[in-house]
Design a protein around this motif. Structure first.
Motif, PDB file in Angstrom:
ATOM      1  N   VAL A   4     -18.132  67.976 -37.754  1.00 44.68           N
ATOM      2  CA  VAL A   4     -19.031  69.029 -37.290  1.00 44.68           C
ATOM      3  C   VAL A   4     -18.215  70.202 -36.768  1.00 44.68           C
ATOM      4  N   GLY A   5     -18.894  71.320 -36.529  1.00 42.50           N
ATOM      5  CA  GLY A   5     -18.232  72.507 -35.995  1.00 42.50           C
ATOM      6  C   GLY A   5     -18.913  73.003 -34.736  1.00 42.50           C
ATOM      7  N   GLU A   6     -18.156  73.692 -33.889  1.00 45.52           N
ATOM      8  CA  GLU A   6     -18.726  74.247 -32.667  1.00 45.52           C
ATOM      9  C   GLU A   6     -19.797  75.272 -33.022  1.00 45.52           C
ATOM     10  N   GLY A   7     -20.923  75.200 -32.337  1.00 46.93           N
ATOM     11  CA  GLY A   7     -22.046  76.082 -32.611  1.00 46.93           C
ATOM     12  C   GLY A   7     -23.051  75.492 -33.584  1.00 46.93           C
ATOM     13  N   GLU A   8     -22.679  74.439 -34.284  1.00 45.11           N
ATOM     14  CA  GLU A   8     -23.578  73.803 -35.251  1.00 45.11           C
ATOM     15  C   GLU A   8     -24.725  73.111 -34.526  1.00 45.11           C
ATOM     16  N   LEU A   9     -25.932  73.260 -35.060  1.00 49.72           N
ATOM     17  CA  LEU A   9     -27.093  72.571 -34.494  1.00 49.72           C
ATOM     18  C   LEU A   9     -27.073  71.117 -34.926  1.00 49.72           C
ATOM     19  N   ILE A  10     -27.400  70.246 -33.995  1.00 42.62           N
ATOM     20  CA  ILE A  10     -27.393  68.822 -34.274  1.00 42.62           C
ATOM     21  C   ILE A  10     -28.558  68.166 -33.540  1.00 42.62           C
ATOM     22  N   THR A  11     -29.191  67.209 -34.181  1.00 37.69           N
ATOM     23  CA  THR A  11     -30.289  66.472 -33.556  1.00 37.69           C
ATOM     24  C   THR A  11     -29.758  65.139 -33.049  1.00 37.69           C
ATOM     25  N   VAL A  12     -29.993  64.880 -31.772  1.00 42.59           N
ATOM     26  CA  VAL A  12     -29.473  63.673 -31.127  1.00 42.59           C
ATOM     27  C   VAL A  12     -30.592  62.996 -30.336  1.00 42.59           C
ATOM     28  N   GLU A  13     -30.325  61.773 -29.955  1.00 41.87           N
ATOM     29  CA  GLU A  13     -31.262  61.037 -29.104  1.00 41.87           C
ATOM     30  C   GLU A  13     -30.654  60.882 -27.712  1.00 41.87           C
ATOM     31  N   ILE A  14     -31.459  61.099 -26.684  1.00 42.67           N
ATOM     32  CA  ILE A  14     -30.995  60.919 -25.308  1.00 42.67           C
ATOM     33  C   ILE A  14     -30.957  59.423 -25.011  1.00 42.67           C
ATOM     34  N   ALA A  15     -29.756  58.888 -24.850  1.00 39.83           N
ATOM     35  CA  ALA A  15     -29.603  57.444 -24.648  1.00 39.83           C
ATOM     36  C   ALA A  15     -29.610  57.064 -23.172  1.00 39.83           C
ATOM     37  N   GLU A  16     -29.061  57.929 -22.329  1.00 46.95           N
ATOM     38  CA  GLU A  16     -28.975  57.605 -20.896  1.00 46.95           C
ATOM     39  C   GLU A  16     -28.840  58.884 -20.086  1.00 46.95           C
ATOM     40  N   VAL A  17     -29.534  58.943 -18.958  1.00 54.63           N
ATOM     41  CA  VAL A  17     -29.410  60.056 -18.013  1.00 54.63           C
ATOM     42  C   VAL A  17     -28.963  59.470 -16.681  1.00 54.63           C
ATOM     43  N   ASP A  18     -27.722  59.760 -16.304  1.00 54.74           N
ATOM     44  CA  ASP A  18     -27.159  59.269 -15.047  1.00 54.74           C
ATOM     45  C   ASP A  18     -27.127  60.429 -14.066  1.00 54.74           C
ATOM     46  N   VAL A  19     -28.174  60.544 -13.247  1.00 55.32           N
ATOM     47  CA  VAL A  19     -28.286  61.657 -12.318  1.00 55.32           C
ATOM     48  C   VAL A  19     -27.196  61.585 -11.253  1.00 55.32           C
ATOM     49  N   ARG A  20     -26.869  60.389 -10.802  1.00 56.49           N
ATOM     50  CA  ARG A  20     -25.881  60.245  -9.732  1.00 56.49           C
ATOM     51  C   ARG A  20     -24.520  60.773 -10.164  1.00 56.49           C
ATOM     52  N   ARG A  21     -24.103  60.448 -11.384  1.00 60.28           N
ATOM     53  CA  ARG A  21     -22.797  60.905 -11.876  1.00 60.28           C
ATOM     54  C   ARG A  21     -22.912  62.175 -12.706  1.00 60.28           C
ATOM     55  N   HIS A  22     -24.124  62.687 -12.827  1.00 62.65           N
ATOM     56  CA  HIS A  22     -24.404  63.929 -13.560  1.00 62.65           C
ATOM     57  C   HIS A  22     -23.867  63.842 -14.992  1.00 62.65           C
ATOM     58  N   ARG A  23     -24.341  62.831 -15.712  1.00 62.33           N
ATOM     59  CA  ARG A  23     -23.916  62.639 -17.090  1.00 62.33           C
ATOM     60  C   ARG A  23     -25.111  62.285 -17.961  1.00 62.33           C
ATOM     61  N   VAL A  24     -25.074  62.797 -19.186  1.00 55.86           N
ATOM     62  CA  VAL A  24     -26.079  62.435 -20.192  1.00 55.86           C
ATOM     63  C   VAL A  24     -25.336  61.864 -21.392  1.00 55.86           C
ATOM     64  N   ARG A  25     -25.691  60.637 -21.742  1.00 58.01           N
ATOM     65  CA  ARG A  25     -25.067  60.015 -22.919  1.00 58.01           C
ATOM     66  C   ARG A  25     -26.035  60.132 -24.089  1.00 58.01           C
ATOM     67  N   LEU A  26     -25.519  60.549 -25.214  1.00 54.69           N
ATOM     68  CA  LEU A  26     -26.318  60.736 -26.417  1.00 54.69           C
ATOM     69  C   LEU A  26     -25.962  59.716 -27.477  1.00 54.69           C
ATOM     70  N   CYS A  27     -26.886  59.493 -28.370  1.00 56.33           N
ATOM     71  CA  CYS A  27     -26.579  58.676 -29.543  1.00 56.33           C
ATOM     72  C   CYS A  27     -27.135  59.397 -30.763  1.00 56.33           C
ATOM     73  N   ALA A  28     -26.704  58.946 -31.924  1.00 60.77           N
ATOM     74  CA  ALA A  28     -27.104  59.613 -33.157  1.00 60.77           C
ATOM     75  C   ALA A  28     -28.600  59.426 -33.406  1.00 60.77           C
ATOM     76  N   ALA A  29     -29.225  60.487 -33.874  1.00 63.20           N
ATOM     77  CA  ALA A  29     -30.612  60.367 -34.304  1.00 63.20           C
ATOM     78  C   ALA A  29     -30.648  59.546 -35.586  1.00 63.20           C
ATOM     79  N   GLU A  30     -31.771  58.966 -35.899  1.00 61.94           N
ATOM     80  CA  GLU A  30     -31.896  58.126 -37.087  1.00 61.94           C
ATOM     81  C   GLU A  30     -31.481  58.910 -38.320  1.00 61.94           C
TER      82      GLU A  30
END
Length: 248
Positions: A218-244
């Protein structure tokens, strides 16, 4: 307390004891002698001189350790002791540097600059330099993290008074989001999910093919569709996984 001698660059003092008790010998380590740079404490202290110092702990052998620099400027000490963690203060940005921001806090003694904001405490957004968040001369409102008499500073946070944007995503786990790739690193990419919110997609989620870096896929600026796998508010992190259909 009274200065009774020097041990190298440390200062030895005798603490006044209650009547009938033996006085205690305390030590002021060289780095706790003064807020100023001095070659040797004898440049500012003399044997027999009465001084003030703040207790900071004890060595393993039980000797009392003290800080003279915490009491060096009475007006500064009084100002810092009047401030508590969690308090909201106002001030003016005095200087912006790559490691953080200096702030003239309202009410501080004349001629001093007491406030400091570290880069991570400026904003929830990912920035490369503090100048992206504030500018010299700007009026700000911040929350006190900690006043520190020994350093003569009060650490502040702008971020503490801003809503954490991840809170809005906390119930979005499992949803698909399309956004631009904002940064490519050796082991994955960051994707913008909403204003001031990015998530991380690991290289293994981009493709099943062996590649050395995400830039081969992939390239910077490219649009990509992802799935939100985890939202860790305490550590301020969002983990993504590939969309189907992605990563195959």
């Amino acid at each position: 307390m009274e200065v009774i001698g020097f041990d190298g660059a440390d200062v030895l003092v005798s603490l006044t004891a209650p009547e009938g008790a033996n006085s205690e010998i305390g030590r002021i380590p060289s780095h706790e002698v003064s807020l100023r740079r001095v070659e040797h404490p004898s440049a500012i202290f003399q044997v027999g001189q009465e001084i003030d110092a703040e207790e900071i702990g004890r060595w393993g052998g039980g000797q009392l350790l003290l800080s003279a620099r915490a009491c060096e400027i009475p007006a500064l000490r009084s100002f810092l002791l009047s401030i508590e963690g969690g308090q909201v203060v106002t001030g003016t940005v005095a200087g912006v540097h790559n490691f953080g921001v200096f702030v003239h806090v309202d009410g501080e003694p004349d001629g001093l600059c007491t406030g400091f904001i570290r880069l991570p405490e400026l904003t929830w957004s990912r920035i490369d330099h503090p100048s992206e968040a504030v500018g010299t001369g700007q009026r700000i409102t911040a929350e006190v993290i900690m006043p520190e008499t020994r350093s003569g500073q009060v650490t502040l946070s702008l971020k503490a008074l801003q809503e954490d944007p991840l809170v809005r995503l906390a119930d979005h786990v499992g949803r698909l989001v399309t956004g631009p790739i904002t940064k490519i690193v050796s082991f994955g990419v960051f994707v913008e999910l909403a204003p001031d919110v990015e998530g991380f997609l690991h290289l293994s989620e981009l493709t099943n093919e062996p590649v050395e870096t995400p830039a081969h896929v992939v390239g910077e600026g490219e649009l990509i569709t992802v799935e939100i796998a985890e939202v860790d508010v305490r550590r301020h992190r969002v983990r993504l996984c590939a969309a189907e259909g992605r990563g195959t």
